[in-house]
Enzyme design. Structure first.
Site, PDB file in Angstrom:
ATOM      1  N   PRO A   2     -28.012 -13.636  43.007  1.00  0.00           N
ATOM      2  CA  PRO A   2     -29.462 -13.718  43.156  1.00  0.00           C
ATOM      3  C   PRO A   2     -30.090 -12.389  43.561  1.00  0.00           C
ATOM      4  O   PRO A   2     -29.719 -11.812  44.572  1.00  0.00           O
ATOM      5  CB  PRO A   2     -29.642 -14.767  44.255  1.00  0.00           C
ATOM      6  CG  PRO A   2     -28.357 -15.520  44.303  1.00  0.00           C
ATOM      7  CD  PRO A   2     -27.310 -14.539  43.909  1.00  0.00           C
ATOM      8  N   GLU A   3     -30.998 -11.931  42.756  1.00  0.00           N
ATOM      9  CA  GLU A   3     -31.810 -10.766  43.083  1.00  0.00           C
ATOM     10  C   GLU A   3     -33.260 -11.238  43.189  1.00  0.00           C
ATOM     11  O   GLU A   3     -33.490 -12.437  43.235  1.00  0.00           O
ATOM     12  CB  GLU A   3     -31.649  -9.693  41.990  1.00  0.00           C
ATOM     13  CG  GLU A   3     -30.188  -9.310  41.760  1.00  0.00           C
ATOM     14  CD  GLU A   3     -29.995  -8.290  40.643  1.00  0.00           C
ATOM     15  OE1 GLU A   3     -30.912  -7.507  40.382  1.00  0.00           O
ATOM     16  OE2 GLU A   3     -28.921  -8.294  40.032  1.00  0.00           O
ATOM     17  N   ARG A 117     -18.581 -18.438  48.059  1.00  0.00           N
ATOM     18  CA  ARG A 117     -17.902 -17.289  48.669  1.00  0.00           C
ATOM     19  C   ARG A 117     -18.285 -17.022  50.116  1.00  0.00           C
ATOM     20  O   ARG A 117     -17.799 -16.050  50.709  1.00  0.00           O
ATOM     21  CB  ARG A 117     -18.120 -16.059  47.800  1.00  0.00           C
ATOM     22  CG  ARG A 117     -17.340 -16.205  46.501  1.00  0.00           C
ATOM     23  CD  ARG A 117     -17.577 -15.082  45.555  1.00  0.00           C
ATOM     24  NE  ARG A 117     -17.095 -13.831  46.088  1.00  0.00           N
ATOM     25  CZ  ARG A 117     -17.225 -12.683  45.468  1.00  0.00           C
ATOM     26  NH1 ARG A 117     -17.823 -12.642  44.308  1.00  0.00           N
ATOM     27  NH2 ARG A 117     -16.769 -11.587  46.000  1.00  0.00           N
ATOM     28  N   ARG A 156     -35.099  13.037  49.226  1.00  0.00           N
ATOM     29  CA  ARG A 156     -33.761  12.482  49.019  1.00  0.00           C
ATOM     30  C   ARG A 156     -33.137  13.094  47.768  1.00  0.00           C
ATOM     31  O   ARG A 156     -33.827  13.385  46.802  1.00  0.00           O
ATOM     32  CB  ARG A 156     -33.836  10.956  48.841  1.00  0.00           C
ATOM     33  CG  ARG A 156     -34.401  10.250  50.048  1.00  0.00           C
ATOM     34  CD  ARG A 156     -34.566   8.761  49.793  1.00  0.00           C
ATOM     35  NE  ARG A 156     -35.540   8.188  50.709  1.00  0.00           N
ATOM     36  CZ  ARG A 156     -35.249   7.836  51.957  1.00  0.00           C
ATOM     37  NH1 ARG A 156     -34.036   7.964  52.409  1.00  0.00           N
ATOM     38  NH2 ARG A 156     -36.189   7.361  52.744  1.00  0.00           N
TER      39      ARG A 156
END
Length: 275
Positions: A2-3, A117, A156
């Site tokens: 799931p995102e 899991r 960054r």
DNA sequence: ACCGGAGCCTGTTAGC
DNA sequence: TGCTAACAGGCTCCGG
């Protein structure tokens, strides 16, 4: 896995059966799933709270409850939330059961958290910011502009694919949508973020929003274990351009899709289309 | 600041 | 056929 689009789909499906409902109690079969508070306190504090709202922040499901409580659930890889009749048999992967106060005219039901899991996590807190405070901006909100994306990248020097997966930079993108967004923006996943041109950042901004919206429209990608709360599949797996399409022809140019590992994650892209 | 690797987990699949 | 080992990736933590 799931995102953002998958979690958004779950949130939308849970609102109808749950908003306005009251928790009676919780049955905790695998205590480590609950990060805080202790299982004993969890049961005490969840009892008699009413669900006022259900929303999404990044990949977290946020239940705003009465009594100044917030229930937060992260599905991680294989987590699944569903409201089912209490008479339905639960298998060994159901680790947390929320009993609901019955509603007249409605079959007695429960909210169940099933997680093969056991990576999924649950929090019950007074202050949601303690869990959600460090997340980056929501990519689908109006306030997420090209300028904001540029600002998130500023200072960054990181490889772009792992950067997209960093929830502190932008929230909600996972492995599927990172690959899909980079393909759409025609950016090679190994590019360094500080080498992206203005145009590429603009394209990436648009691509991120495009693929996430597409995922929501298609109610998520049922690639491994993800299914909607009603047990049916999403449709995004039928619309991916590169994810898990290793050696299959690129839909744009026919070149076989390449798979590499970046930051420990499998990464799929077209060597011809992405630079 | 950033990177890589370990760890958490179990079902599925690849390989011998 | 039957076994083991590798793999899948959400995130956090640790050492460099």
């Amino acid at each position: 896995m799931p995102e953002l689009p998958e979690v958004e789909t779950v949130v939308r499906a849970l609102r109808e059966p749950l908003i306005g409902r009251t928790f009676l109690t919780a049955h905790i079969h695998w205590p480590r799933q609950i990060v805080q508070p202790t299982p004993h306190e969890f049961k005490q504090r969840i009892a008699n709270t009413t669900i006022e709202a259900i929303n999404r922040r990044a990949k977290y499901i946020v239940f705003t409850l009465s009594n100044d409580e917030t229930l937060i659930v992260h599905l991680k890889m294989t987590g699944h939330l569903a409201v089912v009749p209490s008479s339905t048999l639960a298998d060994k992967h159901v680790h947390l059961v929320f009993e609901l106060v019955d509603v007249p005219g409605r079959e007695p039901d429960q909210l169940r958290f099933r997680d093969i899991r056991k990576f999924g996590r649950v929090y019950l807190v007074k202050q949601p910011e303690t869990v959600l405070g460090k997340l980056g901006p929501e990519p689908l909100e109006d306030s997420f502009t090209v300028a904001i994306l540029k600002e998130r990248f500023a200072g960054r020097k990181r490889v772009i694919k792992p950067l997209l997966l960093d929830q502190h930079i932008i929230a909600g993108i996972g492995n599927i949508y990172a690959d899909e967004a980079l393909f759409d923006a025609k950016i090679h996943p190994q590019r360094y973020s500080h080498t992206l041109t203005e145009q590429e950042i603009t394209d990436l901004h648009q691509a991120i929003r495009k693929v996430l919206r597409k995922g929501i429209e298609r109610e998520g990608a049922s690639i491994d274990n993800y299914i909607k709360p009603d047990g049916t599949k999403g449709d995004m797996q039928n619309a991916v351009m590169v994810f898990r399409r290793t050696e299959h022809p690129c839909y744009d140019c026919g070149t076989p899709i390449t798979r590499i590992v970046l930051g420990g994650r499998s990464t799929h892209f077209c060597q011809n289309c992405q630079h």
